[in-house]
Scaffold this motif. Structure first.
Motif, PDB file in Angstrom:
ATOM      1  N   SER A   1      -8.082   9.608  -8.873  1.00 15.52           N
ATOM      2  CA  SER A   1      -7.462   9.045  -9.993  1.00 15.52           C
ATOM      3  C   SER A   1      -6.099   9.753  -9.987  1.00 15.52           C
ATOM      4  CB  SER A   1      -8.032   9.277 -11.446  1.00 15.52           C
ATOM      5  OG  SER A   1      -9.323   8.771 -11.421  1.00 15.52           O
TER       6      SER A   1
ATOM      7  N   GLU B   1      -3.720  -0.354  -8.503  1.00 15.62           N
ATOM      8  CA  GLU B   1      -5.061  -0.068  -8.349  1.00 15.62           C
ATOM      9  C   GLU B   1      -5.496   1.238  -7.378  1.00 15.62           C
ATOM     10  OE1 GLU B   1      -7.302  -3.188  -7.132  1.00 15.62           O
ATOM     11  OE2 GLU B   1      -5.837  -4.046  -5.897  1.00 15.62           O
ATOM     12  N   THR B   2      -6.578   1.741  -7.346  1.00 18.90           N
ATOM     13  CA  THR B   2      -6.860   2.866  -6.255  1.00 18.90           C
ATOM     14  C   THR B   2      -8.482   2.828  -6.270  1.00 18.90           C
ATOM     15  OG1 THR B   2      -6.980   5.312  -5.801  1.00 18.90           O
ATOM     16  CG2 THR B   2      -7.267   4.565  -8.103  1.00 18.90           C
ATOM     17  N   HIS B   3      -8.806   3.134  -4.829  1.00 23.77           N
ATOM     18  CA  HIS B   3     -10.248   3.069  -4.525  1.00 23.77           C
ATOM     19  C   HIS B   3     -10.589   4.540  -4.270  1.00 23.77           C
ATOM     20  CE1 HIS B   3     -10.721  -1.294  -4.873  1.00 23.77           C
ATOM     21  NE2 HIS B   3      -9.711  -1.159  -4.147  1.00 23.77           N
TER      22      HIS B   3
ATOM     23  N   PRO C   1     -10.535   4.380 -10.207  1.00 20.31           N
ATOM     24  CA  PRO C   1     -11.218   3.190  -9.467  1.00 20.31           C
ATOM     25  C   PRO C   1     -11.691   1.838 -10.416  1.00 20.31           C
ATOM     26  CG  PRO C   1     -11.642   5.278  -8.460  1.00 20.31           C
ATOM     27  CD  PRO C   1     -10.980   5.666  -9.964  1.00 20.31           C
TER      28      PRO C   1
ATOM     29  N   ASP D   1       0.951  -1.208   0.051  1.00 19.21           N
ATOM     30  CA  ASP D   1      -0.111   0.066  -0.116  1.00 19.21           C
ATOM     31  C   ASP D   1       0.943   1.213  -0.063  1.00 19.21           C
ATOM     32  OD1 ASP D   1      -2.474  -1.271  -0.198  1.00 19.21           O
ATOM     33  OD2 ASP D   1      -2.265  -1.696   2.096  1.00 19.21           O
TER      34      ASP D   1
END
Length: 269
Positions: A136, A131-133, A254, A102
């Protein structure tokens, strides 16, 4: 065993040692007992993320916001932050493993990196995803292996390794070591610390004459080649050129992670 501890994948006479605690790098690749990667705390093969190569003066634009990264290769920032942190082992078998990280400071966006390491008797495949939640952001992915110029043991002796490849172009390198934006249709002779374009996918052979060939391939079209040292040379497939967060950004959202893969396949000569 801690999730940060080193471990070794084995199949046939191939062995790959992974060090989550040391930036998620592959610290050793041995074929028939012969070490192919340069040894040392900063060598082996480390993942480059969330950018590759140098960022000019450590700054990149995200929309109207300027982000500043630490200048770890003054006057630039180089090779991302993933190699500076301890990863965790999420899953491990005899010949395949998954490690994760992370991202935190100094990277300003919430993001997770996942690297899959898969070993066979004839190849090593590395797959890296970000990846991201949350927000952007622009990103790049790649790898920075250091291959021994000369081999020891049963495959030792003889000439040092050479690089064999066919590139569509070479990014002209400025005095600041960054691409000028001009492409050279006929690549210049080495030694290199340069980015090359391969629209059909990266395909570069590291050849130890009369002993071993290791072919580095990737669906990506960018590769940096470095052979300015006597001890080792580097073949670095990546998703964009140096300073690419500014000149050729790939957006991670996301809904759309960024993923890259490379395979190293070897054969005795």
């Amino acid at each position: 065993m801690s999730t940060h501890d080193d471990f070794t994948l084995t199949t046939g006479d191939a062995e790959a040692t992974v060090s989550p605690r040391n930036g998620g790098r592959i610290t050793s690749l041995r074929i028939g007992g012969v070490e192919l990667l340069r040894q040392g705390e900063r060598y082996g093969c480390f993942p480059m993320a969330p950018w590759c190569g140098r960022i000019r003066e450590g700054r990149f634009l995200d929309g109207g916001t300027t982000q500043q990264m630490p200048l770890n290769a003054p006057p630039h920032a180089i090779h991302g932050t993933a190699r500076d942190h301890a990863w965790r082992t999420a899953r491990k078998g005899a010949d395949e493993a998954v490690i994760t990280l992370d991202l935190a400071d100094p990277w300003p966006y919430p993001a997770r990196l996942t690297q899959v390491v898969a070993l066979t008797e004839e190849s090593l495949t590395l797959t890296l995803a970000i990846e991201t939640h949350g927000s952007s952001f622009p990103a790049q992915l790649g790898w920075h292996p250091w291959f021994n110029r000369t081999l020891e043991g049963p495959l030792g002796g003889g000439e040092g390794a050479r690089l064999e490849f066919d590139a569509a172009w070479q990014e002209e390198r400025g005095e600041d070591h960054l691409p000028t934006g001009r492409r050279l249709e006929k690549p210049l002779p080495g030694p290199w610390d340069d980015c090359f374009g391969m629209p059909g996918g990266v395909d570069v052979a590291v050849v130890w004459p009369e002993r071993l060939e290791l072919r580095v391939t990737s669906p990506e079209k960018w590769v940096v080649l470095y052979d300015e040292q006597d001890a080792a040379l580097c073949v670095e497939p990546q998703t964009g050129p140096p300073n690419g967060l500014n000149t050729a950004p790939r957006l991670v959202t996301p809904l759309e992670p960024l993923e890259a893969t490379t395979t190293w396949r070897w054969r005795r000569l």
